[in-house]
Design a protein around this motif. Structure first.
Motif, PDB file in Angstrom:
ATOM      1  N   VAL A  91       0.905  -1.066  -0.038  1.00  0.00           N
ATOM      2  CA  VAL A  91       0.115   0.056  -0.142  1.00  0.00           C
ATOM      3  C   VAL A  91       0.991   1.253  -0.018  1.00  0.00           C
ATOM      4  N   THR A  92       1.873   1.218   0.623  1.00  0.00           N
ATOM      5  CA  THR A  92       2.844   2.443   0.881  1.00  0.00           C
ATOM      6  C   THR A  92       3.449   2.576  -0.415  1.00  0.00           C
ATOM      7  N   ILE A  93       3.828   1.482  -1.228  1.00  0.00           N
ATOM      8  CA  ILE A  93       4.599   1.711  -2.604  1.00  0.00           C
ATOM      9  C   ILE A  93       3.574   2.221  -3.550  1.00  0.00           C
ATOM     10  N   HIS A  94       2.391   1.851  -3.457  1.00  0.00           N
ATOM     11  CA  HIS A  94       1.480   2.208  -4.544  1.00  0.00           C
ATOM     12  C   HIS A  94       1.042   3.751  -4.296  1.00  0.00           C
ATOM     13  N   LYS A  95       1.061   4.076  -2.729  1.00  0.00           N
ATOM     14  CA  LYS A  95       0.653   5.469  -2.482  1.00  0.00           C
ATOM     15  C   LYS A  95       1.433   6.323  -3.087  1.00  0.00           C
ATOM     16  N   GLU A  96       2.972   6.142  -2.679  1.00  0.00           N
ATOM     17  CA  GLU A  96       4.002   6.896  -3.190  1.00  0.00           C
ATOM     18  C   GLU A  96       4.139   7.131  -4.640  1.00  0.00           C
ATOM     19  N   LEU A  97       4.156   5.970  -5.272  1.00  0.00           N
ATOM     20  CA  LEU A  97       3.896   6.178  -6.886  1.00  0.00           C
ATOM     21  C   LEU A  97       2.753   6.778  -7.449  1.00  0.00           C
ATOM     22  N   LYS A  98       1.522   6.689  -6.795  1.00  0.00           N
ATOM     23  CA  LYS A  98       0.444   7.481  -7.273  1.00  0.00           C
ATOM     24  C   LYS A  98       0.676   9.099  -7.093  1.00  0.00           C
ATOM     25  N   LEU A  99       1.163   9.393  -5.993  1.00  0.00           N
ATOM     26  CA  LEU A  99       1.257  10.764  -5.773  1.00  0.00           C
ATOM     27  C   LEU A  99       2.600  11.398  -6.701  1.00  0.00           C
ATOM     28  N   ILE A 100       3.567  10.675  -7.004  1.00  0.00           N
ATOM     29  CA  ILE A 100       4.561  11.081  -8.143  1.00  0.00           C
ATOM     30  C   ILE A 100       3.818  11.345  -9.234  1.00  0.00           C
ATOM     31  N   ARG A 101       3.105  10.235  -9.554  1.00  0.00           N
ATOM     32  CA  ARG A 101       2.322  10.232 -10.912  1.00  0.00           C
ATOM     33  C   ARG A 101       1.596  11.454 -11.052  1.00  0.00           C
ATOM     34  N   ARG A 102       0.611  11.755 -10.072  1.00  0.00           N
ATOM     35  CA  ARG A 102      -0.164  12.852 -10.015  1.00  0.00           C
ATOM     36  C   ARG A 102       0.402  14.248 -10.412  1.00  0.00           C
ATOM     37  N   ASP A 103       1.635  14.371  -9.795  1.00  0.00           N
ATOM     38  CA  ASP A 103       2.430  15.720  -9.797  1.00  0.00           C
ATOM     39  C   ASP A 103       3.065  15.959 -11.269  1.00  0.00           C
ATOM     40  N   ALA A 104       2.097  16.521 -12.086  1.00  0.00           N
ATOM     41  CA  ALA A 104       2.989  16.596 -13.148  1.00  0.00           C
ATOM     42  C   ALA A 104       4.142  17.654 -13.269  1.00  0.00           C
ATOM     43  N   THR A 105       3.951  18.825 -12.545  1.00  0.00           N
ATOM     44  CA  THR A 105       4.730  19.748 -12.355  1.00  0.00           C
ATOM     45  C   THR A 105       6.186  19.360 -11.969  1.00  0.00           C
ATOM     46  N   LEU A 106       6.040  18.583 -10.844  1.00  0.00           N
ATOM     47  CA  LEU A 106       7.087  18.044 -10.197  1.00  0.00           C
ATOM     48  C   LEU A 106       7.936  17.145 -11.219  1.00  0.00           C
ATOM     49  N   LEU A 107       7.223  16.278 -11.800  1.00  0.00           N
ATOM     50  CA  LEU A 107       7.934  15.377 -12.590  1.00  0.00           C
ATOM     51  C   LEU A 107       8.727  16.096 -13.730  1.00  0.00           C
ATOM     52  N   SER A 108       8.046  16.981 -14.377  1.00  0.00           N
ATOM     53  CA  SER A 108       8.557  17.881 -15.503  1.00  0.00           C
ATOM     54  C   SER A 108       9.773  18.573 -14.980  1.00  0.00           C
ATOM     55  N   GLN A 109       9.787  19.076 -13.862  1.00  0.00           N
ATOM     56  CA  GLN A 109      11.063  19.600 -13.396  1.00  0.00           C
ATOM     57  C   GLN A 109      12.089  18.821 -12.962  1.00  0.00           C
TER      58      GLN A 109
END
Length: 225
Positions: A6-24
């Motif tokens: 659950v922790t792994i999926h939660k963190e990956l989902k939060l990373i995937r949702r933040d498009a601005t952070l990923l682009s930076q």
């Protein structure tokens, strides 16, 4: 699937949702990789093993940069760290899940260039694989040991956090890049790769810290600020 899953999926989902952070994160690192990678691969040849070794070291450097950012995101960039501090869940399990979640995006990004280098030269690919794996895991551990809770919007000011952690991360990254470089040079140079690998492990062992609870980490961060 259990707390770890659950922790792994939660963190990956939060990373995937933040498009601005990923682009930076990705644009800065990939731009650097494209520039230097183009220079190296343009001049690479079947007989130039030194350039292939340089390409392996470059991939390790890029993996270290990515792992450092993703490690900071999942370990320190909690918008509500008080929830973790009050959670009855085991701290060790939560941090292990965060560490795995930080390594997964690095593996996905680096898989294609490492495979491409392995197609050109098996030794160079092996060196890149060993170095990228080691530097990603090392960067995740450093993110745990030098954790400082902060908001995700403060990514640009991440380097104002623990400069000691950043400096140690740079030395560890150079150690694993050196390991990859020597492995890529084939035998007998590959036998010397054990040297920088030992240096990296010794540095990690010297700076390792006992695991603190999220409440203790939050309290220390508030006192420091």
């Amino acid at each position: 699937g259990g707390l770890l899953s659950v922790t792994i999926h939660k963190e990956l989902k939060l990373i995937r949702r933040d498009a601005t952070l990923l682009s930076q994160t990705l644009i800065q690192v990939l731009y650097l990789g494209v520039v230097f990678g183009a220079i190296i691969f343009k001049n690479i040849s079947d007989t130039n093993q030194w350039l292939k070794a340089s390409a392996a070291a470059l991939l390790v450097f890029l993996a270290g940069q990515l792992a450092g950012v993703f490690g900071w995101i999942v370990m320190s960039a909690e918008d509500a760290p008080e929830l973790l501090a009050a959670s009855p869940a085991a701290t060790r399990t939560l941090r292990r899940g965060k560490l795995i979640a930080a390594v997964i995006p690095v593996a996905l990004v680096m898989a294609i260039p490492v495979a491409g280098l392995a197609w050109l030269d098996l030794w160079a690919g092996a060196g890149a694989l060993v170095g990228c794996t080691a530097v990603a895991w090392s960067s995740g551990l450093l993110a745990i040991w030098f954790e400082r809770p902060a908001k995700r919007s403060e990514l640009r000011r991440r380097r104002n956090g623990s400069w000691i952690g950043l400096l140690i991360g740079a030395f560890v990254g150079m150690s694993w890049a050196g390991t990859a470089f020597l492995i890529a040079l084939r035998l007998p140079w590959a036998l010397l790769a054990l040297g920088p690998a030992i240096v990296g492990v010794v540095i990690l062992g010297a700076v390792s810290k006992p695991e603190r609870s999220f409440a203790e980490t939050l309290q220390m961060s508030q006192q420091a600020s």
